[in-house]
Design a protein around this motif. Sequence first.
Motif, PDB file in Angstrom:
ATOM      1  N   LEU A  22      -0.325  -4.235  -5.779  1.00 43.05           N
ATOM      2  CA  LEU A  22       0.105  -2.858  -5.546  1.00 43.05           C
ATOM      3  C   LEU A  22      -1.107  -1.940  -5.487  1.00 43.05           C
ATOM      4  CD1 LEU A  22       2.577  -0.990  -5.286  1.00 43.05           C
ATOM      5  CD2 LEU A  22       2.566  -0.767  -7.780  1.00 43.05           C
ATOM      6  N   HIS A  23      -1.252  -1.239  -4.375  1.00 44.08           N
ATOM      7  CA  HIS A  23      -2.355  -0.299  -4.189  1.00 44.08           C
ATOM      8  C   HIS A  23      -1.755   1.092  -3.988  1.00 44.08           C
ATOM      9  CE1 HIS A  23      -5.321  -3.581  -3.498  1.00 44.08           C
ATOM     10  NE2 HIS A  23      -4.258  -4.195  -2.992  1.00 44.08           N
ATOM     11  N   VAL A  24      -1.990   2.007  -4.943  1.00 42.92           N
ATOM     12  CA  VAL A  24      -1.403   3.340  -4.907  1.00 42.92           C
ATOM     13  C   VAL A  24      -2.458   4.361  -4.504  1.00 42.92           C
ATOM     14  CG1 VAL A  24      -0.228   5.141  -6.224  1.00 42.92           C
ATOM     15  CG2 VAL A  24       0.308   2.728  -6.655  1.00 42.92           C
ATOM     16  N   THR A  25      -2.101   5.234  -3.563  1.00 34.38           N
ATOM     17  CA  THR A  25      -2.992   6.270  -3.058  1.00 34.38           C
ATOM     18  C   THR A  25      -2.377   7.644  -3.290  1.00 34.38           C
ATOM     19  OG1 THR A  25      -3.903   4.841  -1.321  1.00 34.38           O
ATOM     20  CG2 THR A  25      -4.075   7.222  -0.978  1.00 34.38           C
ATOM     21  N   ASN A  26      -3.190   8.600  -3.711  1.00 35.11           N
ATOM     22  CA  ASN A  26      -2.780  10.007  -3.802  1.00 35.11           C
ATOM     23  C   ASN A  26      -3.578  10.804  -2.784  1.00 35.11           C
ATOM     24  OD1 ASN A  26      -2.751   9.225  -7.141  1.00 35.11           O
ATOM     25  ND2 ASN A  26      -0.895   9.998  -6.218  1.00 35.11           N
ATOM     26  N   LEU A  61       7.861   2.039 -10.423  1.00 36.84           N
ATOM     27  CA  LEU A  61       6.729   1.134 -10.207  1.00 36.84           C
ATOM     28  C   LEU A  61       6.768  -0.034 -11.195  1.00 36.84           C
ATOM     29  CD1 LEU A  61       3.861   3.724  -9.623  1.00 36.84           C
ATOM     30  CD2 LEU A  61       5.087   2.406  -7.904  1.00 36.84           C
ATOM     31  N   ALA A  73       5.214   5.812   1.934  1.00 36.66           N
ATOM     32  CA  ALA A  73       4.660   6.934   1.187  1.00 36.66           C
ATOM     33  C   ALA A  73       5.773   7.863   0.722  1.00 36.66           C
ATOM     34  CB  ALA A  73       3.655   7.718   2.028  1.00 36.66           C
ATOM     35  N   ARG A  77       0.872  -1.177   0.000  1.00 35.85           N
ATOM     36  CA  ARG A  77       0.000   0.000   0.000  1.00 35.85           C
ATOM     37  C   ARG A  77       0.907   1.224   0.000  1.00 35.85           C
ATOM     38  NH1 ARG A  77      -2.853  -1.668   5.387  1.00 35.85           N
ATOM     39  NH2 ARG A  77      -0.623  -1.931   5.757  1.00 35.85           N
ATOM     40  N   LEU A  78       0.942   1.896  -1.136  1.00 35.78           N
ATOM     41  CA  LEU A  78       1.909   2.958  -1.385  1.00 35.78           C
ATOM     42  C   LEU A  78       1.211   4.294  -1.573  1.00 35.78           C
ATOM     43  CD1 LEU A  78       4.845   3.879  -2.197  1.00 35.78           C
ATOM     44  CD2 LEU A  78       4.224   3.218  -4.543  1.00 35.78           C
ATOM     45  N   GLY A  79       1.702   5.312  -0.901  1.00 32.91           N
ATOM     46  CA  GLY A  79       1.195   6.661  -1.094  1.00 32.91           C
ATOM     47  C   GLY A  79       2.156   7.463  -1.953  1.00 32.91           C
ATOM     48  N   LEU A  80       1.621   8.203  -2.925  1.00 31.38           N
ATOM     49  CA  LEU A  80       2.447   9.010  -3.817  1.00 31.38           C
ATOM     50  C   LEU A  80       1.897  10.429  -3.891  1.00 31.38           C
ATOM     51  CD1 LEU A  80       3.144   6.670  -6.886  1.00 31.38           C
ATOM     52  CD2 LEU A  80       4.686   7.203  -4.981  1.00 31.38           C
TER      53      LEU A  80
END
Length: 315
Positions: A123-127, A111, A145, A94-97
């Motif tokens: 892969l779960h990407v959060t903004n 990535l 993050a 769980r990745l924050g960008l």
Amino acid sequence: MELRHLKYFLAVAESRNFTQAAARCYVAQSALSQQIARLEKDVGVPLFSRTSRSVRLTAAGELLEPMARRLLADVDNAQAALDALAGLRRGRLRLGLVQAMTVSFDMVEVLAEYRARHPGIDLHVTNAPSSAMAAAVISGALDIAVVGLGSRHVPPGLDHRALGSDPLVLLVPRDHLLADRTTISLADLPESHPLIQFSQGSGLRHQVEAAFTRAGATAGRHFEVGQIHDMVRLASRGVGVTVVPRSSVVGPGSLLGLEAADDLPHGARMLRLADREAVHHTCVVYDGTRLAPAAAAFLDVLGSYEQTSIGLSDR
């Protein structure tokens, strides 16, 4: 107390609605309500205050919420550690960008490389704003993050690694009274001119407000936009002025794909700030005491790109 009870509890805590929480958990509302009641019986106190119009956490619920998040995160990390014994064939990252990155490499390439090395990792990407993503790493909602924060503003309890920095610039429409300048102090901006700001809680917002404070100026009337790409375009159309990192406007990886400032749409102008402290920083934050194997593997890939960019810059 069972883990599924905690998952149901967090779903209600986040949505403040039993019907929505049941849908998220793929269970009937009656079943979810029964499990929440069982959890409240186990802990001995009500966790939610319910009315016909609202659902709120009680004091006990507010106390349990961060503990439940960390407990479920620990369970996920334990499973990830077991997966690591099998060579990271399974797992989740769980990745924050952050939107505006001041890095000398393409995060998309990072990535892609990570995916190529570890195809079994979901892969779960959060903004989101930097402060929110840093808080999510602390709570265990995110594993790692990349945020727009300098070293001094990273919350206590988090490890971090600086990735890059970039000067802030002012974008003005071509007919702005200051458009013929190359360098400007924010104190020279008329307070009556609208300022296009990024979302509250973001690292960029904090840095822009700090720059106005150092200049002894007031940001004046402004409105918020959730996309830096839109901030640049709105300023170019004359809706207002905006302050953004230079790398988000021009150069490799810029949001508009521009090679030079002369390519700005509608003839807009990009002005340097006289304030040398007006810099946007990017760093990666994580909790080194509970780093999941999938997150550690991402740091390894990220590190290889950092080294490559350093090597190229030294030539």
